[in-house]
Scaffold this active site. Structure first.
Site, PDB file in Angstrom:
ATOM      1  CG  ASP A 349      -4.267  -6.123  -7.290  1.00  0.00           C
ATOM      2  OD1 ASP A 349      -5.188  -6.830  -7.684  1.00  0.00           O
ATOM      3  OD2 ASP A 349      -3.064  -6.357  -7.510  1.00  0.00           O
ATOM      4  CG  ASP A 545       1.219  -5.630  -8.158  1.00  0.00           C
ATOM      5  OD1 ASP A 545       0.002  -5.873  -8.306  1.00  0.00           O
ATOM      6  OD2 ASP A 545       2.087  -6.509  -8.145  1.00  0.00           O
ATOM      7  CG  ASP A 549      -3.805  -3.390 -10.337  1.00  0.00           C
ATOM      8  OD1 ASP A 549      -4.930  -3.906 -10.342  1.00  0.00           O
ATOM      9  OD2 ASP A 549      -2.801  -3.937  -9.842  1.00  0.00           O
TER      10      ASP A 549
END
Length: 650
Positions: A349, A545, A549
């Site tokens: 990410d 995080d 996610d």
């Protein structure tokens, strides 16, 4: 939001506590048995005279085997009838037969081995406790996700403001959300302007400007204006409920790695059972000594008892977990450390993972005679009056002790700010604002576009309609991200960025850190689908995080959560990088490889003892007590070897 699941206590926590209790009670009762056996049979002086010593051992041993070990006995006996063999089968047969010798020893037909039975079960219980602990604690992400939502909402009914619980909201209700409050449920802004912090859901650091007609997500936080929001989705239809469903589905479908030991045991156990029966039969037929024959048969079962095999994997995992923890790598799932070495693709990410997750001033460009320091001080004086993260980034960069006095200050939502310093009209904002105010940027457009091509948000500063300069703000890359990704690329891993951001911003970050592949404009709920697609080419690790996610972390073969992120992401991760550094990804891979080497060595040692000792047991050379000691030594060897892992460089 209602949910029928009960997530009060994770299943693995219950299992760990259960095995801990069984372990404590088993050894509390087994230690006196061991003292009694050693004093009588090895050193020749009985503490309690026969036959009372046998009665004492039978009484102490009964709860160890048939209460604390009942689940094992039950599973083992069931396995004999269903032909599904595991180590429980050997333990069950060995302990029950050995215990019954104590009962039948009063007939003087067989010798008493009942004490050995309690010791076998106590060792086995120890192994099961270590194994349950190594598997890690269950995630409580569902419970935490449920806690995220607002509990109450203020709505307008019959022209009155009333407070109701979240469950009572109906589609079409107009909710009033004040600054700092959570938005109760998904909806549409019908009145008001504000910026909303959606980072907990999207992972993106900059708040999103909301105007009339904008959609908002439940559980996100209103920043600085009052919003009137019409509820469009409630209960199970909301974004948060959808994320919960995705996490639950991913949890249910994720298949843990099948341990090598289980495969070996499924073949090993029936072979040993057959060998023990053959050994007993041959000895009884040739010697006609039932006591000796049972003793030899039990010795074969005991020496082959795969306690060391049971400890081989979990002890190495525990040591590996401890080494990881010292380096800020928290291994929440034992399987992850085995799976990590098989990873082919590593998906990142962007925000808060590769980048710091909060905007910082990256460039200051003067377009006039004003010095960059003065330009920054002028901008900070105005921006100090704004709550916007870009404003905070400019103020933090300036670090002034005193600011210029500003009058007629005004926030121009989504575009910038304006105010007066003395008699000078100061305007700070984006290109849209400059066009609105008919300020000519033709001479400076190349510099501004260069910043924006690098994915930076650019604010132009003007005084009395004259352009002074520009300040570029961006979510900057973490200091060690480049080095970590360089090492992963060198190691032959496929590295990918996945983000909700546009292609320009993602490309700029990817280029800076050395990632060649990007997946952009991904909706939060679609991240797990993208991971699933990548899994067709091999095992995937996902690093993230944010709350959005969580499903992707669960879908991936190994989910790695950044410890500085949201609790939900952390709970959904198999591995947590407490320091928030991507160096931990490289270390996790190295740790996985080192740990698995130890597991294979441990399995070798566990079987090496059997290869040597089983023939001796079949030959009748090994007394069951000596067999038990040899079995214990094999377990000690495995544990000692696992601890040598601490010397590995990761």
């Amino acid at each position: 939001m209602k949910n029928t699941h009960h997530h009060e206590e994770p299943v693995e926590d219950v299992e760990i506590n259960s095995w801990r209790r069984k372990l404590a009670w088993s050894w509390l009762l087994t230690i006196p048995i061991a003292i009694l056996m050693l004093s009588e049979r090895l050193f020749g002086f009985p503490i309690i005279e026969m036959p009372y010593s046998i009665i004492f051992i039978l009484l102490l041993g009964f709860p160890v085997i048939f209460i604390f070990g009942w689940d094992t006995i039950k599973a083992g006996i069931r396995g004999l009838f269903t032909f599904y063999f595991n180590m429980d089968s050997l333990i069950a047969l060995g302990t029950v037969i050995a215990y019954l010798t104590g009962v039948f020893s009063f007939t003087a037909v067989v010798q008493d081995y009942s004490g050995v039975a309690a010791m076998i079960m106590a060792f086995f219980t120890t192994g099961k406790y270590v194994e349950s602990k190594a598997r890690g604690r269950a995630s409580q992400e569902i419970k935490k996700l449920l806690e995220l939502g607002a509990k109450k909402a203020v709505i307008i009914r019959n022209n009155k403001e009333i407070e109701i619980s979240i469950e009572e909201i109906k589609v079409g209700d107009v909710m009033i959300i004040k600054p700092g409050e959570k938005i109760p449920t998904d909806g549409l802004v019908v009145k008001g302007e504000s910026s909303v912090d959606e980072s907990m859901v999207t992972g993106e650091s900059l708040p999103v400007e909301k105007l009339k007609g904008s959609s908002v997500i439940g559980a996100t936080i209103n920043q600085d204006g009052i919003l009137y929001v019409k509820a469009t989705k409630i209960g199970k239809d909301t974004f948060l409920a959808h994320i919960i469903q995705l996490v639950e589905e991913a949890q249910g479908t994720k298949i843990p790695i099948q341990k090598l030991a289980d495969k070996i045991t499924s073949v090993f156990v029936p072979v040993i059972l057959t060998l023990a029966i053959l050994t007993f039969s041959i000895w009884w037929f040739s010697s006609e000594d039932l006591s000796k024959s049972i003793g030899v048969g039990v010795a074969v079962l005991v020496i082959a008892c795969p306690c060391a095999l049971g400890l081989a994997t979990p002890t190495a995992l525990m040591v590996g977990s401890g080494m990881g923890a010292q380096r800020g790598i928290l291994i929440r799932k034992g399987e992850a450390i085995q799976t990590m070495k098989e990873i082919k693709t590593i998906v990142f990410d962007k925000t808060g993972t590769i980048t710091k997750g909060k905007p910082e001033v990256t460039d200051i460009k003067s377009f006039s005679n004003i010095k960059e320091k003065e330009l920054l001080a002028l901008s900070a004086s105005l921006e100090k009056l704004s709550e916007h993260p870009i404003a905070k980034a400019i103020v933090n960069k300036a670090g002034l002790k005193s600011y210029k006095k500003v009058t007629a200050f005004k926030v121009l939502r989504g575009r910038g700010v304006e105010g007066k310093i003395g008699n000078d009209a100061i305007l700070i904002g984006n290109q849209t604002l400059m066009k609105e105010r008919k300020i000519d940027l033709d001479s400076f457009v190349q510099s501004i576009e260069r910043f924006e091509e690098d994915g930076k948000t650019t604010m132009v500063i003007t005084k009395n309609k004259k352009v002074l300069g520009a300040i570029a703000v961006a979510d900057s890359v973490k200091e060690d991200s480049k080095e970590a990704i360089k090492r992963l690329n060198k190691g032959g891993y496929r590295t990918v960025i996945i983000t909700g951001d546009n292609e320009r911003t993602a490309k700029a970050i990817a280029k800076e850190v050395g990632i060649k592949e990007i997946i952009v404009n991904v909706l939060p709920e679609d991240k797990s689908k993208k991971v699933e697609e990548l899994q067709k080419s091999g095992m995937v690790a996902f690093i993230g995080d944010g709350i959005n996610d969580a499903p992707a972390l669960k879908q991936s073969n190994v989910g790695i959560a950044i410890g500085t992120g949201t609790d939900i992401a952390i709970e959904a991760g198999d591995i947590v990088l407490a320091k928030g550094s991507l160096e931990g990804v490289v270390q996790s891979i190295n740790l996985s490889k080192a740990t698995f080497r130890k597991i294979k060595q441990n399995l070798f040692w566990a079987f090496a003892y059997n290869v040597i000792a089983i023939p001796l047991a079949v030959a009748g050379v090994l007394h069951p007590v000596v067999a038990e000691i040899a079995m214990a030594l094999s377990s000690i060897t495995v544990v000692t070897n696992a601890n040598l892992l601490r010397k590995a460089k990761i």
